[in-house]
Design a protein around this motif. Structure first.
Motif, short mmCIF file in Angstrom:
data_model
loop_
_atom_site.label_atom_id
_atom_site.label_comp_id
_atom_site.label_asym_id
_atom_site.label_seq_id
_atom_site.Cartn_x
_atom_site.Cartn_y
_atom_site.Cartn_z
N GLN A 1 -9.79 -5.68 -2.69
CA GLN A 1 -9.01 -5.11 -3.79
C GLN A 1 -7.86 -6.05 -4.18
O GLN A 1 -7.53 -6.18 -5.36
CB GLN A 1 -8.47 -3.74 -3.39
CG GLN A 1 -9.54 -2.66 -3.34
CD GLN A 1 -9.06 -1.38 -2.67
OE1 GLN A 1 -7.95 -1.32 -2.11
NE2 GLN A 1 -9.88 -0.35 -2.71
N PHE A 2 -7.25 -6.68 -3.19
CA PHE A 2 -6.17 -7.61 -3.47
C PHE A 2 -6.67 -8.80 -4.28
O PHE A 2 -6.03 -9.22 -5.27
CB PHE A 2 -5.53 -8.09 -2.17
CG PHE A 2 -4.44 -9.10 -2.36
CD1 PHE A 2 -3.27 -8.77 -3.03
CD2 PHE A 2 -4.56 -10.39 -1.87
CE1 PHE A 2 -2.24 -9.70 -3.21
CE2 PHE A 2 -3.55 -11.33 -2.05
CZ PHE A 2 -2.39 -10.98 -2.73
N MET A 3 -7.83 -9.33 -3.91
CA MET A 3 -8.39 -10.44 -4.68
C MET A 3 -8.71 -10.00 -6.10
O MET A 3 -8.48 -10.76 -7.07
CB MET A 3 -9.63 -10.99 -3.99
CG MET A 3 -9.35 -11.88 -2.80
SD MET A 3 -8.55 -13.47 -3.23
CE MET A 3 -9.91 -14.35 -3.98
N ALA A 4 -9.22 -8.79 -6.26
CA ALA A 4 -9.50 -8.28 -7.60
C ALA A 4 -8.22 -8.22 -8.43
O ALA A 4 -8.21 -8.57 -9.62
CB ALA A 4 -10.14 -6.89 -7.52
N LYS A 5 -7.12 -7.81 -7.82
CA LYS A 5 -5.84 -7.73 -8.53
C LYS A 5 -5.32 -9.11 -8.89
O LYS A 5 -4.78 -9.31 -9.99
CB LYS A 5 -4.82 -6.98 -7.67
CG LYS A 5 -3.47 -6.80 -8.33
CD LYS A 5 -3.57 -6.03 -9.66
CE LYS A 5 -3.91 -4.57 -9.44
NZ LYS A 5 -3.83 -3.81 -10.73
N LEU B 1 0.83 -1.20 0.00
CA LEU B 1 0.00 0.00 0.00
C LEU B 1 0.87 1.26 0.00
O LEU B 1 2.06 1.20 0.35
CB LEU B 1 -0.93 -0.01 1.22
CG LEU B 1 -1.98 -1.13 1.21
CD1 LEU B 1 -2.68 -1.22 2.54
CD2 LEU B 1 -2.98 -0.91 0.08
N PRO B 2 0.31 2.40 -0.39
CA PRO B 2 1.09 3.65 -0.42
C PRO B 2 1.70 3.97 0.94
O PRO B 2 1.15 3.62 1.99
CB PRO B 2 0.04 4.70 -0.82
CG PRO B 2 -1.00 3.93 -1.55
CD PRO B 2 -1.07 2.60 -0.89
N ALA B 3 2.83 4.65 0.91
CA ALA B 3 3.55 4.96 2.15
C ALA B 3 2.74 5.83 3.09
O ALA B 3 2.93 5.78 4.31
CB ALA B 3 4.88 5.64 1.81
N ASP B 4 1.83 6.63 2.55
CA ASP B 4 1.03 7.53 3.39
C ASP B 4 -0.26 6.89 3.87
O ASP B 4 -1.08 7.56 4.51
CB ASP B 4 0.73 8.84 2.66
CG ASP B 4 -0.07 8.64 1.38
OD1 ASP B 4 -0.28 7.46 0.99
OD2 ASP B 4 -0.49 9.64 0.77
N THR C 1 -4.53 3.38 7.22
CA THR C 1 -5.55 2.39 7.55
C THR C 1 -4.90 1.02 7.66
O THR C 1 -4.13 0.63 6.78
CB THR C 1 -6.64 2.35 6.46
OG1 THR C 1 -7.22 3.64 6.33
CG2 THR C 1 -7.72 1.33 6.80
N PRO C 2 -5.18 0.25 8.72
CA PRO C 2 -4.60 -1.09 8.82
C PRO C 2 -4.85 -1.91 7.56
O PRO C 2 -5.95 -1.88 6.99
CB PRO C 2 -5.32 -1.68 10.04
CG PRO C 2 -5.60 -0.49 10.90
CD PRO C 2 -5.95 0.60 9.93
N GLU C 3 -3.82 -2.63 7.15
CA GLU C 3 -3.85 -3.29 5.84
C GLU C 3 -4.82 -4.46 5.76
O GLU C 3 -5.10 -4.96 4.67
CB GLU C 3 -2.44 -3.77 5.49
CG GLU C 3 -1.44 -2.66 5.22
CD GLU C 3 -0.76 -2.12 6.46
OE1 GLU C 3 0.26 -1.43 6.32
OE2 GLU C 3 -1.24 -2.40 7.60
N ASP C 4 -5.33 -4.92 6.90
CA ASP C 4 -6.31 -6.01 6.86
C ASP C 4 -7.74 -5.49 6.85
O ASP C 4 -8.68 -6.22 7.17
CB ASP C 4 -6.10 -7.00 8.00
CG ASP C 4 -6.19 -6.36 9.39
OD1 ASP C 4 -6.15 -5.12 9.48
OD2 ASP C 4 -6.29 -7.12 10.37
#
Length: 222
Positions: A141-145, A125-128, A131-134
């Protein structure tokens, strides 16, 4: 694989990718007026099977939309997903760690695990990002990718890469989404004050039931 079968599989995967992106948008933030209007104008299936029952609830809610709908949904989103104003009880915070850690806390093992999955596909995810990544929207979005990249591999004739990406979808679905999202959906139905978000929970759970089958079928077809 015959070209007809390849085309059919590509269409299925495009639909899966689009649905993951749709669900991510429903959980990411409060909806805008534009999102509400776009959803209201969609032709939604309202059969009783799987996602259709949830769509029927959403469509009926949006049929009565007015100038106060966006605010009503924003308040419900804040209460249910952000637990706004709830000091002694969690509602349905959309973070895997909250549902899978013993003390129901943020930033636990599930967060570390999904980050490893993202980085394995070079999808940090972007450095800025704060929001927790889970967060559920990131997981969708990860599944879509993964589905998008699998489709690209299929189009390129790279069957080994396609099989690898199907295996990653299966693992992420089983180890992450299936491990907590159905419980989140149950909580959303229990705590949401708008029928809209109860319908979204039904759509989500119905889609996951279908997706459990579709991941396997997509892998077997390659």
């Amino acid at each position: 694989m015959e070209q007809h079968d390849r085309d059919e599989l590509a269409a299925v995967n495009a639909a899966r990718k689009g649905f993951y992106e749709f669900l991510a948008s429903m959980y990411k933030l409060e909806l805008t007026d534009e999102q509400i209007e776009a959803l209201a104008k969609q032709e939604l299936p309202v059969d009783a099977a799987y996602v259709g029952a949830g769509y029927g609830i959403v469509k009926e809610y949006l049929r009565h939309r007015d100038a106060g709908t966006r605010q009503e949904l924003a308040v419900d989103y804040a209460r249910v997903f952000l637990c706004a104003g709830m000091y002694e009880q969690l509602m349905a915070p959309p973070y895997e760690s909250v549902y899978t850690s013993e003390e129901h806390l943020l930033m636990q093992d599930a967060r570390d695990s999904v980050v490893a999955c993202y980085l394995d596909e070079e999808l940090g995810l972007p450095a800025d990002n704060t929001t927790p990544e889970d967060h559920l929207s990131f997981e969708f979005q990860f599944m879509a990718k993964l589905v998008e990249r699998a489709s690209a591999a299929l189009e390129a004739g790279d069957e080994a890469r396609y099989a690898e990406l199907c295996a990653k979808q299966r693992a992420f679905f089983d180890e992450h989404l299936a491990a907590w999202v159905p419980r989140l959906c149950t909580d959303v139905r229990a705590y949401a004050t708008t029928s809209f978000y109860r319908g979204i929970a039904d759509i989500t759970e119905g889609f996951l039931e279908l997706e459990d089958q579709m991941i396997g079928q997509s892998a077997q077809a390659a």
